[in-house]
Design a protein around this motif. Structure first.
Motif, PDB file in Angstrom:
ATOM      1  N   ASN A   1     -58.043 -58.349   9.235  1.00 23.40           N
ATOM      2  CA  ASN A   1     -56.893 -57.483   9.492  1.00 23.40           C
ATOM      3  C   ASN A   1     -56.594 -57.395  10.989  1.00 23.40           C
ATOM      4  O   ASN A   1     -55.437 -57.324  11.404  1.00 23.40           O
ATOM      5  N   GLN A   2     -57.651 -57.392  11.795  1.00 21.98           N
ATOM      6  CA  GLN A   2     -57.461 -57.379  13.244  1.00 21.98           C
ATOM      7  C   GLN A   2     -56.791 -58.655  13.736  1.00 21.98           C
ATOM      8  O   GLN A   2     -56.149 -58.663  14.783  1.00 21.98           O
ATOM      9  N   GLN A   3     -56.925 -59.744  12.944  1.00 19.55           N
ATOM     10  CA  GLN A   3     -56.283 -61.012  13.294  1.00 19.55           C
ATOM     11  C   GLN A   3     -54.872 -61.111  12.715  1.00 19.55           C
ATOM     12  O   GLN A   3     -54.238 -62.159  12.827  1.00 19.55           O
ATOM     13  N   GLY A   4     -54.397 -60.038  12.090  1.00 15.92           N
ATOM     14  CA  GLY A   4     -53.044 -60.024  11.546  1.00 15.92           C
ATOM     15  C   GLY A   4     -52.934 -60.402  10.083  1.00 15.92           C
ATOM     16  O   GLY A   4     -51.818 -60.465   9.537  1.00 15.92           O
ATOM     17  N   GLU A   5     -54.064 -60.648   9.412  1.00 13.56           N
ATOM     18  CA  GLU A   5     -54.032 -60.995   7.995  1.00 13.56           C
ATOM     19  C   GLU A   5     -53.769 -59.739   7.154  1.00 13.56           C
ATOM     20  O   GLU A   5     -54.262 -58.653   7.471  1.00 13.56           O
ATOM     21  N   LYS A   6     -53.019 -59.886   6.056  1.00  8.59           N
ATOM     22  CA  LYS A   6     -52.742 -58.778   5.159  1.00  8.59           C
ATOM     23  C   LYS A   6     -53.649 -58.907   3.932  1.00  8.59           C
ATOM     24  O   LYS A   6     -53.256 -59.424   2.890  1.00  8.59           O
ATOM     25  N   VAL A   7     -54.886 -58.438   4.106  1.00  8.59           N
ATOM     26  CA  VAL A   7     -55.882 -58.578   3.043  1.00  8.59           C
ATOM     27  C   VAL A   7     -56.573 -57.242   2.795  1.00  8.59           C
ATOM     28  O   VAL A   7     -56.544 -56.334   3.633  1.00  8.59           O
ATOM     29  N   GLY A   8     -57.222 -57.135   1.630  1.00  7.72           N
ATOM     30  CA  GLY A   8     -57.941 -55.914   1.281  1.00  7.72           C
ATOM     31  C   GLY A   8     -59.006 -56.194   0.239  1.00  7.72           C
ATOM     32  O   GLY A   8     -59.095 -57.304  -0.305  1.00  7.72           O
ATOM     33  N   VAL A   9     -59.828 -55.188  -0.030  1.00  7.40           N
ATOM     34  CA  VAL A   9     -60.888 -55.313  -1.027  1.00  7.40           C
ATOM     35  C   VAL A   9     -60.967 -54.029  -1.845  1.00  7.40           C
ATOM     36  O   VAL A   9     -60.858 -52.925  -1.300  1.00  7.40           O
ATOM     37  N   VAL A  10     -61.117 -54.186  -3.148  1.00  3.57           N
ATOM     38  CA  VAL A  10     -61.398 -53.060  -4.040  1.00  3.57           C
ATOM     39  C   VAL A  10     -62.879 -53.109  -4.394  1.00  3.57           C
ATOM     40  O   VAL A  10     -63.350 -54.090  -4.986  1.00  3.57           O
TER      41      VAL A  10
END
Length: 549
Positions: A287-296
């Motif tokens: 996310n700090q690199q600009g990626e739009k990712v997440g984890v459940v």
């Protein structure tokens, strides 16, 4: 703050919450029973002031029968197990759940013997217990082991659905970490006396006889089996209520499904167990690199609450990877994956979501196979493709059926400033692991640093190679994986014959320190080193120390 491993965290709560503990040793769950036995022998009491009775049986089947009998007598009862030991308990577990009897079994999740036996971690054992009627509550870290154990014991008494509280064998059960301990007063506040009295009131007694354990014919069995539905429907709400009460007492808030990552994430991984922490850590970096990712991060897997699962996933998601730490040969997807697909499809049919995202399932980490940030990144990269691979594996090179994803073996990122990594090579029973455990505890208790210790050894144990991976950091440590290449600031070798066998400086970063325990005189040590190691030390500017220990 205390510095303990996952087994001790679970055993601490189990000893406080129970009156009878039936045990039988099995790796990696044995220390839980050993701790409980030791504490009772010392006269330590539970939250009601009595000393729990510890009974070692002659098999896991015997332990299951003992806890079933004790429960029917109205006692608060638990046990600890893993792998084939859990399978031997299944017949009693069907009965315990069918009779709606509250209890918690603490499981250090371990591979089931298939093509071979393995003492290491995956979720095949707890997945084999899915149909027993026991709920499944996952703890993803040592801190969560203690917290979820308390939540499990409170929720089962309130809801009457028995629970398996599980955490990853070795990776969490034996990982030493600094955690916030929960004292007996908080545990006592979580347990309502009315629930305990209700459990005692259902005990078998000549004073109030009941009909139980009958045989039923086709005219009534089906109806009676469906009679438990309302208890299971209420259980997710009860567990969330226990989590909320726990948060009010400790400040640590959990959800059935905890989300971490970008609010507008387009790619999401759904996972449970210690790998959820590795994924969380990697998500923060990406996310700090600009990626739009997440984890459940899944906590309550059974009874599954599909609405809570769907609510935890950002509406912006375009693709989802569901990771299972188990394999069901012949299936077109593993258990967690199938449940997620079903939940999402039902949500779309009900109009709760507009469209189904792309969903793929994958397997990882069988028998404690490493799951690293490089693998996490590879999965997110796969999710970005127009046609991501379903039924994939990560962490192996499947050159037979080509299920595996490629990943960068050397991918790693600098952990937050101030993180210190140390690695020690030793021999089973030479004292290396014990010394490192003591060092971890001293640093954790006497300084402001957070600590983590993980120890690699095989089933031969004494006399085999041991590798200790230690981390120290000013903040919480989510790195549930081994130190990677060039990630250690300190490397120690306690056996000189290892110099010819292992590339132990591969994990040393530039400018790291290397300590060698050797009887060779100081003026002759350099000549005794392999030429490859000499060049590595020059190239990496390694600071070299020796000791004759």
């Amino acid at each position: 703050m205390v510095v303990i491993d996952g087994n001790e965290a679970a055993a601490t709560v189990a000893h406080l919450c129970n009156e009878v503990i039936a045990i039988y040793p099995i790796t990696p769950a044995s220390p839980m029973g050993e701790h409980a036995d030791s504490w009772s022998a010392e006269g330590q009491t539970n939250i009601w002031g009595s000393v729990p009775k510890i009974v070692e049986m002659q098999s896991e089947g015997g332990a299951a029968g003992a806890i079933h009998g004790a429960l029917q007598a109205g006692s608060l009862t638990t046990t600890f197990t893993a792998s084939q030991g859990l399978l031997l308990m299944l017949p009693n577990m069907y009965k315990i759940a069918g009779e709606l009897t509250p209890m918690v079994i603490h499981v250090a999740a371990r591979s089931l013997a298939a093509q071979a036996l393995s003492i290491f971690c995956d979720h095949s054992d707890v997945m084999a217990a899915r149909s027993t009627g026991f709920g499944l509550l996952a703890a993803n870290s040592v801190q969560e082991v203690m917290d979820m154990a308390i939540i499990a014991h409170a929720a089962t008494l309130e809801g009457r659905v028995p629970l398996i509280h599980f955490f990853d064998g070795f990776r969490t059960s034996h990982e030493i970490s600094e955690i916030e301990a929960v004292d007996a007063d908080i545990v006592r506040a979580m347990i309502n006396d009315e629930w305990v009295e209700a459990h005692r009131g259902r005990a078998m007694s000549p004073e109030h006889p009941v009909v139980r354990g009958t045989a039923q014919n086709p005219d009534v069995f089906f109806q009676a089996r469906e009679g438990v539905n309302s208890f299971y429907q209420k259980m997710p709400e009860i567990i969330q209520g226990a989590m909320d009460r726990f948060a009010s007492l400790t400040g640590r808030q959990y959800r059935l499904f905890d989300y971490a990552g970008a609010d507008d994430a387009e790619r999401v991984i759904i996972i449970m167990g210690s790998a959820a922490e590795t994924t969380h850590e990697t998500v923060e970096h990406l996310n700090q690199q600009g990626e739009k990712v997440g984890v459940v991060k899944v906590h309550l897997y059974r009874p599954l609450d599909p609405k809570a699962l769907v609510a935890a996933i950002p509406r912006s998601v375009k693709s989802i990877a569901v990771l299972d730490r188990t394999k069901e040969p012949g299936a077109d997807g593993e258990p967690l994956y199938k449940d997620v697909v079903t939940a999402m499809a039902e949500a779309q049919a009900a109009g709760d979501i507009d469209a189904l995202p792309k969903m793929i399932g994958g397997r990882y980490g069988l028998s404690s196979k490493e799951y690293t940030p490089g693998m996490v990144k590879a999965i997110y990269d796969e999710l970005a493709k127009d046609e991501p691979k379903h039924n994939f594996t990560i962490g192996i090179d499947d050159d037979l059926t080509h299920t595996s994803l490629e990943w960068d073996h050397h991918y790693h990122y600098r952990e937050e400033d101030g993180v210190i990594g140390a690695i020690f090579y030793g021999l089973g029973a030479d004292g290396t692991v014990s010394a490192n455990k003591n060092a971890i505890k001293i640093i954790g208790q006497e300084t402001s640093l957070h600590t983590q210790g993980y120890f690699v050894y095989d089933s031969k144990k004494s006399g085999a190679v041991t590798v200790s991976h230690l981390r120290f950091a000013p903040g919480p440590i989510r790195s549930s994986y081994l130190l990677g290449d060039e990630a250690a600031q300190f490397v120690a070798c306690h056996q000189t014959n290892f110099l010819e066998r292992f590339d132990m400086l591969a994990k040393a970063e530039r400018g790291a320190s290397f300590l060698l325990n050797t009887p060779v005189p100081a003026d002759a040590v350099w000549r005794s080193l392999p030429s490859v190691m000499q060049q590595q030390m020059i190239d990496k500017q390694i600071k070299f120390y020796i000791i004759d220990g």
